[in-house]
Design a protein around this motif. Structure first.
Motif, PDB file in Angstrom:
ATOM      1  N   ARG A  19       0.846  -1.196   0.000  1.00 15.85           N
ATOM      2  CA  ARG A  19       0.000   0.000   0.000  1.00 15.85           C
ATOM      3  C   ARG A  19       0.877   1.240   0.000  1.00 15.85           C
ATOM      4  O   ARG A  19       1.826   1.333   0.769  1.00 15.85           O
ATOM      5  CB  ARG A  19      -0.909   0.020   1.222  1.00 15.85           C
ATOM      6  N   ASP A  29     -11.189  -2.230  -6.379  1.00 16.49           N
ATOM      7  CA  ASP A  29     -12.646  -2.031  -6.403  1.00 16.49           C
ATOM      8  C   ASP A  29     -13.272  -2.443  -7.728  1.00 16.49           C
ATOM      9  O   ASP A  29     -14.473  -2.695  -7.805  1.00 16.49           O
ATOM     10  CB  ASP A  29     -12.996  -0.565  -6.123  1.00 16.49           C
ATOM     11  N   ASP A  35     -11.376  -1.745 -14.691  1.00 18.90           N
ATOM     12  CA  ASP A  35     -10.416  -0.644 -14.718  1.00 18.90           C
ATOM     13  C   ASP A  35      -9.669  -0.659 -16.054  1.00 18.90           C
ATOM     14  O   ASP A  35      -9.192  -1.705 -16.493  1.00 18.90           O
ATOM     15  CB  ASP A  35      -9.425  -0.783 -13.565  1.00 18.90           C
ATOM     16  N   SER A  49       0.782   5.774  -0.606  1.00 17.92           N
ATOM     17  CA  SER A  49      -0.042   6.981  -0.664  1.00 17.92           C
ATOM     18  C   SER A  49      -0.263   7.363  -2.115  1.00 17.92           C
ATOM     19  O   SER A  49       0.634   7.199  -2.946  1.00 17.92           O
ATOM     20  CB  SER A  49       0.661   8.133   0.046  1.00 17.92           C
ATOM     21  N   PRO A  50      -1.433   7.900  -2.453  1.00 23.88           N
ATOM     22  CA  PRO A  50      -1.674   8.336  -3.831  1.00 23.88           C
ATOM     23  C   PRO A  50      -0.607   9.343  -4.277  1.00 23.88           C
ATOM     24  O   PRO A  50      -0.246  10.246  -3.534  1.00 23.88           O
ATOM     25  CB  PRO A  50      -3.054   8.984  -3.776  1.00 23.88           C
ATOM     26  N   MET A  81      -2.757   2.165  -4.361  1.00 26.20           N
ATOM     27  CA  MET A  81      -2.683   3.586  -4.023  1.00 26.20           C
ATOM     28  C   MET A  81      -4.086   4.115  -3.744  1.00 26.20           C
ATOM     29  O   MET A  81      -4.413   4.435  -2.631  1.00 26.20           O
ATOM     30  CB  MET A  81      -1.994   4.362  -5.136  1.00 26.20           C
ATOM     31  N   SER A  82      -4.911   4.181  -4.755  1.00 27.03           N
ATOM     32  CA  SER A  82      -6.270   4.702  -4.571  1.00 27.03           C
ATOM     33  C   SER A  82      -7.271   3.595  -4.242  1.00 27.03           C
ATOM     34  O   SER A  82      -8.337   3.859  -3.704  1.00 27.03           O
ATOM     35  CB  SER A  82      -6.736   5.427  -5.837  1.00 27.03           C
ATOM     36  N   GLY A  83      -6.949   2.369  -4.595  1.00 20.30           N
ATOM     37  CA  GLY A  83      -7.873   1.255  -4.391  1.00 20.30           C
ATOM     38  C   GLY A  83      -8.833   1.051  -5.546  1.00 20.30           C
ATOM     39  O   GLY A  83      -9.674   0.150  -5.508  1.00 20.30           O
ATOM     40  N   LYS A  84      -8.720   1.867  -6.606  1.00 22.87           N
ATOM     41  CA  LYS A  84      -9.653   1.754  -7.734  1.00 22.87           C
ATOM     42  C   LYS A  84      -9.519   0.420  -8.471  1.00 22.87           C
ATOM     43  O   LYS A  84     -10.520  -0.142  -8.910  1.00 22.87           O
ATOM     44  CB  LYS A  84      -9.439   2.906  -8.711  1.00 22.87           C
ATOM     45  N   ASP A 137       4.239  12.922  -9.405  1.00 21.65           N
ATOM     46  CA  ASP A 137       4.306  12.006  -8.271  1.00 21.65           C
ATOM     47  C   ASP A 137       5.271  12.584  -7.246  1.00 21.65           C
ATOM     48  O   ASP A 137       5.673  13.747  -7.345  1.00 21.65           O
ATOM     49  CB  ASP A 137       4.684  10.586  -8.720  1.00 21.65           C
TER      50      ASP A 137
END
Length: 170
Positions: free
Chosen positions: A46, A70, A93, A48-49, A64-67, A119
């Motif tokens: 994991r 998901d 995605d 950070s974005p 990062m975002s979990g997209k 970034d």
């Protein structure tokens, strides 16, 4: 005394039950792979974005975002029927295919601008601003294939299948 009509009726009942079991097993196995991918494989690292991270070739992408996690789904294959059933696991995605197989992202020529992002930076680019006309992803970062292989190797996929099929075992 053997009751032929009773045996035939029993066999027909077993077949009818098995026809319900095959799709249920396929669906449960696909659900397990989707859950394990989203909750385990894609959460192992994991960040950070916006944080710069260079993943090792072959490692799953970092979260990062979990997209991506998901977006993982499972569904029955519409071509399934009776004793032959299959289910699908995938991701909605747009980056998923590139992570799984590698590839290249091109900016449409009509857009004019370059691909740009920021970034957290690294020694050769401390500001973290990036711009390219195209982005090659030479290294694969698969997440579905390793999840399936791990689930087979550790016996969980077989355990899930047997557990689900027992519901349909006469």
């Amino acid at each position: 005394m053997v009751d032929v009509a009773g045996n035939i009726a029993y066999l027909e009942g077993v077949l009818a039950l098995a026809e319900k079991g095959a799709p249920a097993v396929a669906q449960r196995m696909a659900e397990y792979i989707a859950e394990r991918t989203a909750l385990d494989t894609l959460t192992r690292k994991r960040l950070s974005p916006g944080m710069y991270h260079k993943a090792k070739p072959g490692d799953p992408p970092a979260m990062m975002s979990g997209k991506l996690a998901d977006s993982v789904f499972s569904e029955m294959d519409p071509a399934s029927s009776k004793l032959r059933a299959s289910a699908l696991v995938g991701s909605e995605d747009e980056r998923a295919r590139m992570f799984e197989h590698g590839g290249c992202v091109l900016k449409p020529s009509s857009a004019g601008d370059m691909l740009t992002w920021k970034d957290s930076g690294r020694p050769d680019n401390p500001g973290g601003f990036w711009s390219h006309w195209f982005l090659r992803v030479d290294q694969e970062h698969p997440f579905l294939r390793p999840t399936v292989e791990e689930a087979i190797d550790d016996g969980e996929l077989q355990r899930i299948a047997v557990e689900e099929f027992r519901k349909f075992d006469p």
